[in-house]
Structures are given as structure tokens and as C-alpha cells.
Design a protein around this motif. Structure first.
Motif, short mmCIF file in Angstrom:
data_model
loop_
_atom_site.label_atom_id
_atom_site.label_comp_id
_atom_site.label_asym_id
_atom_site.label_seq_id
_atom_site.Cartn_x
_atom_site.Cartn_y
_atom_site.Cartn_z
N ARG A 195 0.79 -0.94 -0.02
CA ARG A 195 -0.18 -0.15 -0.32
C ARG A 195 0.73 1.26 -0.03
O ARG A 195 0.30 1.93 0.52
CB ARG A 195 -0.87 -0.25 1.08
N GLY A 196 1.72 1.42 -0.42
CA GLY A 196 3.33 2.20 -0.65
C GLY A 196 3.97 2.85 0.10
O GLY A 196 4.71 3.09 0.46
N MET A 197 3.93 1.53 1.64
CA MET A 197 5.07 2.45 2.32
C MET A 197 6.42 1.69 2.28
O MET A 197 6.45 0.78 1.94
CB MET A 197 4.27 1.81 3.83
N THR A 198 7.11 2.36 2.88
CA THR A 198 8.18 1.40 3.03
C THR A 198 9.53 1.32 4.01
O THR A 198 8.09 1.17 4.66
CB THR A 198 9.21 2.76 1.98
N PRO A 199 10.14 0.45 4.27
CA PRO A 199 10.12 -0.32 5.17
C PRO A 199 10.86 1.01 6.68
O PRO A 199 10.53 0.43 7.36
CB PRO A 199 11.18 -1.71 5.03
N SER A 200 11.04 1.62 5.99
CA SER A 200 11.80 2.56 7.10
C SER A 200 10.48 3.38 6.78
O SER A 200 10.60 3.75 8.35
CB SER A 200 12.45 3.35 6.79
N GLU A 201 9.35 3.63 7.12
CA GLU A 201 8.32 4.44 6.77
C GLU A 201 7.64 3.28 8.27
O GLU A 201 6.69 4.01 8.73
CB GLU A 201 7.72 4.04 6.19
N ILE A 202 8.13 2.50 7.61
CA ILE A 202 7.09 1.22 8.55
C ILE A 202 7.50 0.51 10.21
O ILE A 202 7.15 1.35 11.41
CB ILE A 202 7.61 -0.15 8.07
N GLY A 228 9.55 3.63 11.83
CA GLY A 228 9.24 4.48 11.56
C GLY A 228 7.90 5.24 12.68
O GLY A 228 7.64 5.76 13.97
N ARG A 229 6.59 4.18 12.40
CA ARG A 229 5.39 4.18 13.25
C ARG A 229 5.76 3.21 14.07
O ARG A 229 5.48 3.69 15.43
CB ARG A 229 4.77 3.52 12.15
N VAL A 230 6.05 2.47 14.28
CA VAL A 230 7.05 1.94 15.23
C VAL A 230 7.69 2.58 16.43
O VAL A 230 7.17 2.56 17.92
CB VAL A 230 7.83 0.31 15.30
N ARG A 231 9.09 3.27 16.45
CA ARG A 231 10.03 3.93 16.96
C ARG A 231 8.69 5.03 17.75
O ARG A 231 8.79 5.67 18.88
CB ARG A 231 10.93 4.65 16.43
N ALA A 232 7.78 5.97 17.02
CA ALA A 232 6.87 6.81 17.34
C ALA A 232 5.62 6.28 18.34
O ALA A 232 5.17 7.19 18.71
CB ALA A 232 6.12 7.58 16.07
N GLY A 233 5.62 5.30 18.08
CA GLY A 233 4.59 3.80 19.25
C GLY A 233 3.02 4.08 18.76
O GLY A 233 1.87 4.34 19.28
N LEU A 234 3.39 4.18 17.12
CA LEU A 234 1.66 4.20 17.06
C LEU A 234 1.41 3.12 15.86
O LEU A 234 0.69 2.79 16.49
CB LEU A 234 1.79 5.49 15.48
N TRP A 235 2.29 1.99 16.01
CA TRP A 235 2.27 0.77 15.84
C TRP A 235 2.64 0.09 16.65
O TRP A 235 4.26 -0.04 17.11
CB TRP A 235 2.80 0.71 14.34
N SER A 236 2.44 -1.11 17.08
CA SER A 236 2.88 -2.33 18.26
C SER A 236 3.44 -3.28 17.45
O SER A 236 2.55 -3.83 16.48
CB SER A 236 2.62 -2.70 18.90
N ARG A 237 4.22 -3.72 17.58
CA ARG A 237 5.31 -4.86 16.97
C ARG A 237 4.72 -6.24 17.67
O ARG A 237 5.02 -6.48 19.21
CB ARG A 237 6.58 -5.19 16.69
N GLU A 238 3.59 -7.18 16.85
CA GLU A 238 3.03 -7.92 17.82
C GLU A 238 3.77 -9.61 17.28
O GLU A 238 3.79 -10.38 18.00
CB GLU A 238 1.46 -8.35 17.44
N GLY A 239 4.08 -9.79 15.91
CA GLY A 239 5.08 -10.38 15.64
C GLY A 239 6.31 -10.59 14.65
O GLY A 239 6.91 -8.72 15.06
#
Length: 292
Positions: A22-29, A31-42
Motif C-alpha cells: 500500500r505504498g509504505m517503505t520499510p523505513s516508514e514502517i 518509523g511508526r513503530v518507533r513513534a509508538g503508533l504501531w506495536s510489533r506483535e510478531g
């Protein structure tokens, strides 16, 4: 479908592959984890913090992490057959799949595969077919008899379709119990339930009964003439027609009207709580004997 729309449609769960598509890059992903917007579940699986970790999200996380097929009671919940899913998401994975070290949802995984006919995709999740799910959950759950009965009543499955799924998976765990239940469900005459009742009567040493007695002009399955107690044995509810149901109500009223005690025992109760059924019967016998 953009990322926000995808998250909304998938209970807040997304994988790296889905996000990149859907157009995101690995670095953008990251970035969302580091910003606390996404939590890593697996491994490569994330949950948006804007979404709660719901039961549906737990199932999606486990599927995305393990890559298997949701089955047993978890599949029953996903199909809408039960209202509460098990605490651990039940999933089956191929024998070559390595165990996952990290998963944000508790999983109960088994190493096995299913025939292609018994796997489907439902709301984006690989899950056992309705027929196999009914068989597995019925064999596993305490109220599994009722689950199979409801499925047959609503005609979402048939005895024939259940039998085909059973034959394809005859060696799987729980299928012996499922075959027992299905055999009972297919017995249209209710004679199997009556045979079970006789077996339990003998085990508990209860005597004085007669098979097939006439009371108030209607035939009862069993009767204790001295105590004036009539017993009806019911098999699976899904066989009942409206006329049969009305006959049952008339039987109760007429038997009671001539001074007999009407008792009804179902195949389900005789199977799951025979001691309670016999306690009810013995209490009725003792009450009648003491009043004589």
C-alpha cells in the motif's frame, strides 16, 4: 485500499508485506513503530495503537505470525457458531514450519495439515471449513452436542456434509468423538437414546420399569406403573418438526391430567449428566412411593 482503510478493515492488524503493498517503505514502517503508533506483535506483524487488541485482532495476529489455519473452537468463533473464543488462539501449521519465538497473542498451535476441501478464507483469514469446524468444536467443547445440534437445525451443515468432512479427516485428533456424536445425530428413530437410557437404568440398578406403555391414550417410551411415572426420551432436537413438538406438549398435559408424573430426558443430558437424570428419576420414584 490505503493503509488506514486496511487497518480499519482488518481489526488494526497489518503485516510488512501488506503495508509495502500500500505504498509504505520499510523505513516508514519502522518509523511508526518507533513513534509508538504501531506495536510489533510478531515478526513483520503490527497492531495500530488506535485499535484495541480484540479477539478478532488476536486471531489475525496469530495467523499472520504462524501462517497456518485457524481451527477448533477458535474457528467456531470466527464462523459465528459460539459467542466466546478460547483464551489461546487455536491454529494448525505445517510440520515444516518453525516455532515462532514472538507473538503478541497466545497461541495453541498443532502441527498438521488439512485437505484443501476443508480449508477456506473467511474475512481474510485461513480457517477450517464450516463442516470440519463443527466436527472439531463439537468434539472439544463441553456443550459440543448443542453446537452440532444448532448447526443441523439451522441447516448450515447437513449430516451428509459432516460425514464427508469426517471421512477426509478420520485420523485427526477428536474425530472419534465427532463420529460418535454424528452417528447419534443421524439416528432418526431416537432408538439410540432409548438404548442409552436402558443402559443407564441398569448401571444404576433402577427397576420396575416397562418399555413402551400407554398412558392417557398416548404411548410413552418408559413407565413405572406402580408409581405412575411416565418417561419420554428425546434424541436430537434438529429432527423435531412442529407437529412433533406439539405432540410432546400434549403428552405432558395429558399424562399429568390423569395423575401420572411426566418426565423428559434428552440424549444430550443422558450423555453429559446421567447422574443428574437418575437423581431426578429416583426422587420422583421415592416421592410417589412415600405418598402411597
Amino acid at each position: 485500499m490505503k493503509v488506514a482503510q486496511y487497518l480499519a478493515a482488518h481489526d488494526g492488524v497489518i503485516t510488512t508485506a501488506d503495508a509495502v503493498a500500500r505504498g509504505m517503505t520499510p523505513s516508514e514502517i519502522e518509523g511508526r513503530v518507533r513513534a509508538g503508533l504501531w506495536s510489533r506483535e510478531g515478526r513483520c506483524v503490527f497492531l495500530s495503537v488506535e485499535h484495541e487488541l480484540t479477539d478478532a485482532a488476536r486471531i489475525r495476529i496469530v495467523v499472520a505470525t504462524y501462517g497456518g489455519v485457524i481451527d477448533r473452537a477458535s474457528a467456531a468463533w470466527w464462523h459465528g457458531l459460539i459467542t466466546t473464543p478460547p483464551a489461546a488462539v487455536q491454529i494448525s501449521v505445517g510440520r515444516s514450519v518453525r516455532p515462532q519465538q514472538r507473538c503478541g497473542a497466545q497461541a495453541d498451535s498443532k502441527r498438521r495439515s488439512y485437505p484443501a476441501e476443508d480449508v477456506m478464507t473467511l474475512r481474510g483469514v485461513a480457517v477450517t471449513s464450516l463442516e470440519l469446524t463443527v466436527l472439531q468444536a463439537s468434539a472439544e467443547l463441553d456443550d459440543g452436542i448443542a453446537l452440532m445440534d444448532r448447526a443441523l437445525q439451522t441447516k448450515c451443515v447437513t449430516v451428509a456434509s459432516l460425514r464427508k468432512a469426517l471421512d477426509r479427516n478420520s485420523g485427526s485428533h477428536g474425530m472419534r468423538r465427532a463420529r460418535f456424536l454424528l452417528t447419534a445425530a443421524a439416528d432418526l428413530s431416537e432408538s439410540q437414546a432409548e438404548r442409552l437410557f436402558v443402559k443407564i437404568l441398569r448401571e444404576y440398578g433402577i427397576t420396575g420399569w416397562t418399555h413402551q406403555v400407554w398412558v392417557a391414550g398416548l404411548r410413552s417410551d418408559f413407565g413405572w406403573a406402580a408409581e405412575r411415572i411416565a418417561v419420554e426420551i428425546h434424541g436430537w432436537r434438529w429432527h423435531k418438526t412442529k407437529s412433533q413438538w406439539e405432540r410432546d406438549q400434549r403428552w405432558i398435559n395429558l399424562v399429568h391430567g390423569v395423575g401420572w408424573v411426566p418426565l423428559v430426558f434428552t440424549w444430550e443430558r443422558l450423555t453429559t449428566e446421567p447422574e443428574v437424570c437418575m437423581a431426578e428419576l429416583c426422587a420422583a420414584i421415592e416421592t410417589r412411593q412415600s405418598a402411597a
